[in-house]
Design a protein around this motif. Structure first.
Motif: not given
Length: 209
Positions: A174-175, A178-180, A165-172
């Motif tokens: 979706s979660v 990121v999971e993919k 979730s944090e990575i998604g926010e940093i990279r603009f």
């Protein structure tokens, strides 16, 4: 029910943890050990789902014991439980295969959350531990040609202890995206699961530019 084993050379601390978990219906302690050698024997007999282990113990220390256990039983999760938060000790436990690191003065809710998190395949580090400091300059080495630019950037953030979730926010993003990327990296790097990505990021050293 999550089965837990505790390795700690101070019996009073073991007694305290047993008392804390006694009335928690989702957790059960199936064995305790006062040294690393006894911990390995306990694991072979009962194979707990999660191990809570001190680092400095007689006969075999927690780092060496974790290496031995993870090599034979990779599915068993290990949490380091220590008085010390030195960067080197944390790195060594992660490299040995630990999924978490908790300080002994942590409150009960952190202990329960750590056990539950690693049991579900995640990683958990004490809130007082600065993962950015541990990971300073430590990123992946030979993966530049294997992973895409997005994957290497996400892997570096994973190495800093960031959740999806944090990575998604940093990279603009979706979660789910990121999971993919996580799944793709696990496949490309030949790893076994999400927890392996953090250990890989801390173990290998390369400065992505």
């Amino acid at each position: 029910m999550i089965t837990v084993a505790i390795a700690e050379d101070h019996q009073s601390l073991i007694d305290g943890i047993e008392l804390l978990l006694k009335y928690e219906k989702d957790y059960t302690i199936i064995g305790v050990a006062n040294d690393g050698e006894a911990l390995i024997e306990l694991v072979e007999k009962k194979q707990p789902q999660v191990i809570l282990t001190d680092i400095k113990m007689p006969k075999i220390d927690g780092i060496a014991a974790t290496k031995i256990i993870k090599k034979k039983y990779p599915h068993i999760k290990v949490i380091a439980f220590s008085m010390f938060d030195q960067d080197e000790a944390i790195k060594n436990m992660i490299k040995a295969g630990a999924s978490g690191y908790l300080l002994k003065n942590s409150p009960l809710d952190q202990l329960l959350l750590a056990i539950k998190t690693v049991h579900l395949g995640g990683t958990y580090f004490d809130s007082s531990i600065n993962l950015d400091l541990i990971n300073e300059g430590a990123v992946i080495s030979e993966t530049k040609s294997i992973l895409s630019k997005s994957e290497t950037e996400i892997l570096k953030l994973i190495g800093q202890g960031k959740a999806s979730s944090e990575i998604g926010e940093i990279r603009f993003t979706s979660v789910s995206t990121v999971e993919k990327h996580r799944k793709n990296m696990i496949r490309k790097l030949g790893l076994k699961g999400k927890g392996e990505l953090l250990r890989y990021a801390l173990e290998k050293k390369y400065d992505f530019e």
